[in-house]
Write a protein that holds these residues in place. Structure first.
Motif, mmCIF file in Angstrom:
data_model
loop_
_atom_site.group_PDB
_atom_site.id
_atom_site.type_symbol
_atom_site.label_atom_id
_atom_site.label_comp_id
_atom_site.label_asym_id
_atom_site.label_seq_id
_atom_site.Cartn_x
_atom_site.Cartn_y
_atom_site.Cartn_z
ATOM 1 N N MET A 1 0.843 -1.198 0.000
ATOM 2 C CA MET A 1 0.000 0.000 0.000
ATOM 3 C C MET A 1 0.876 1.245 0.000
ATOM 4 S SD MET A 1 -2.963 -1.065 2.744
ATOM 5 C CE MET A 1 -3.731 0.551 2.581
ATOM 6 N N GLU A 2 0.367 2.281 -0.673
ATOM 7 C CA GLU A 2 1.133 3.511 -0.792
ATOM 8 C C GLU A 2 1.362 4.126 0.579
ATOM 9 O OE1 GLU A 2 0.914 7.800 -3.098
ATOM 10 O OE2 GLU A 2 -0.630 6.269 -3.435
ATOM 11 N N GLY A 3 2.589 4.554 0.839
ATOM 12 C CA GLY A 3 2.904 5.202 2.103
ATOM 13 C C GLY A 3 3.394 4.278 3.182
ATOM 14 N N THR A 4 3.273 2.959 2.984
ATOM 15 C CA THR A 4 3.746 2.020 3.995
ATOM 16 C C THR A 4 5.233 1.777 3.826
ATOM 17 O OG1 THR A 4 3.246 0.092 2.625
ATOM 18 C CG2 THR A 4 1.501 0.893 4.089
ATOM 19 N N SER A 5 5.848 1.257 4.867
ATOM 20 C CA SER A 5 7.268 0.919 4.761
ATOM 21 C C SER A 5 7.441 -0.299 3.872
ATOM 22 C CB SER A 5 7.845 0.642 6.154
ATOM 23 O OG SER A 5 7.160 -0.428 6.771
ATOM 24 N N SER A 6 8.588 -0.399 3.246
ATOM 25 C CA SER A 6 8.857 -1.514 2.338
ATOM 26 C C SER A 6 10.356 -1.706 2.224
ATOM 27 C CB SER A 6 8.251 -1.250 0.951
ATOM 28 O OG SER A 6 8.815 -0.086 0.380
#
Length: 234
Positions: A1-6
């Motif tokens: 999801m956009e904005g989550t850490s990765s």
């Protein structure tokens, strides 16, 4: 999801997008520590360029540095790094052919016949021994060792730990044979034992290619004879 850490997958993957760095990593699959001068010769680049490439490999944690006085050595940062490199080598369907010189062709054949891959055995010999273990009922389809398999290892002086910190045995796709050889802690211990018993020896002018000795052919006969196509090994 956009904005989550990765995870920074792109940053790690980017270090493989260099022929020079790839050559350096493949050389280090023998498990030894190498100087920048040695790595630069392998990659056919200047020592200063090798230093820059080394820094990038250090940044992503694929290699570690060992210093002795003024000398700087690099080696792979453990089995996870080696497994990643080997997996990528097996994943690609493209193989750069060896040079056409007689010497290069001999070295290439030796590497395909049998080689060390960090701490375990690979190449045709590695696959043949794995096939023999299956045929003798030493390993299951999931590569776990059976009681007879553990007994065979014990006969070689290999006692598998009851609570290993690493996977004892797992399949690893061999990039030259396109079939599975044995990897994991048990494979590491087996390679160490083959060396200690002088059942394999380093091929001259090579860092990773190995070959069976007469003692090794005799000691591993039951496994190798499980498949008649393995008669030309060694």
């Amino acid at each position: 999801m956009e904005g989550t850490s990765s995870p920074e997958l792109a940053a790690t993957a980017a270090v493989f997008a260099s022929e020079a760095r790839a050559s350096m990593l493949l050389l280090m699959l023998d498990g030894r520590a190498w100087t920048l001068t040695e790595l630069s010769k392998t990659a056919s680049i200047a020592r200063s360029s090798a230093s820059e490439h080394a820094d990038k490999l250090l940044d992503v944690g694929l290699v570690e540095e060992v210093r002795q006085g003024r000398h700087r050595y690099l080696r792979l940062a453990g089995t996870r790094a080696a497994d990643l490199i080997e997996s990528l080598a097996a994943f690609t369907g493209r193989v750069r052919p060896a040079r056409q010189s007689l010497d290069a062709q001999h070295r290439d054949r030796a590497m395909r016949e049998a080689r060390t891959c960090y701490r375990h055995l690979a190449g045709k010999l590695g696959v043949a021994l794995t096939d023999g273990m299956r045929a003798q009922g030493f390993i299951e389809s999931d590569f776990s060792f059976t009681p007879p398999g553990r007994a065979w290892l014990a006969s070689l002086g290999i006692d598998l730990p009851k609570h290993p910190r690493r996977t004892l045995a797992r399949p690893c796709l061999d990039w030259t044979e396109r079939r599975e050889h044995l990897a994991g802690l048990a494979a590491d211990m087996l390679l160490a034992t083959l060396r200690e018993n002088a059942w394999i020896e380093i091929v001259p002018s090579s860092t990773r290619a190995v070959r069976l000795t007469a003692a090794g052919r005799e000691g591993l006969a039951d496994l190798l004879l499980a498949d008649p196509s393995n008669d030309d090994l060694g």
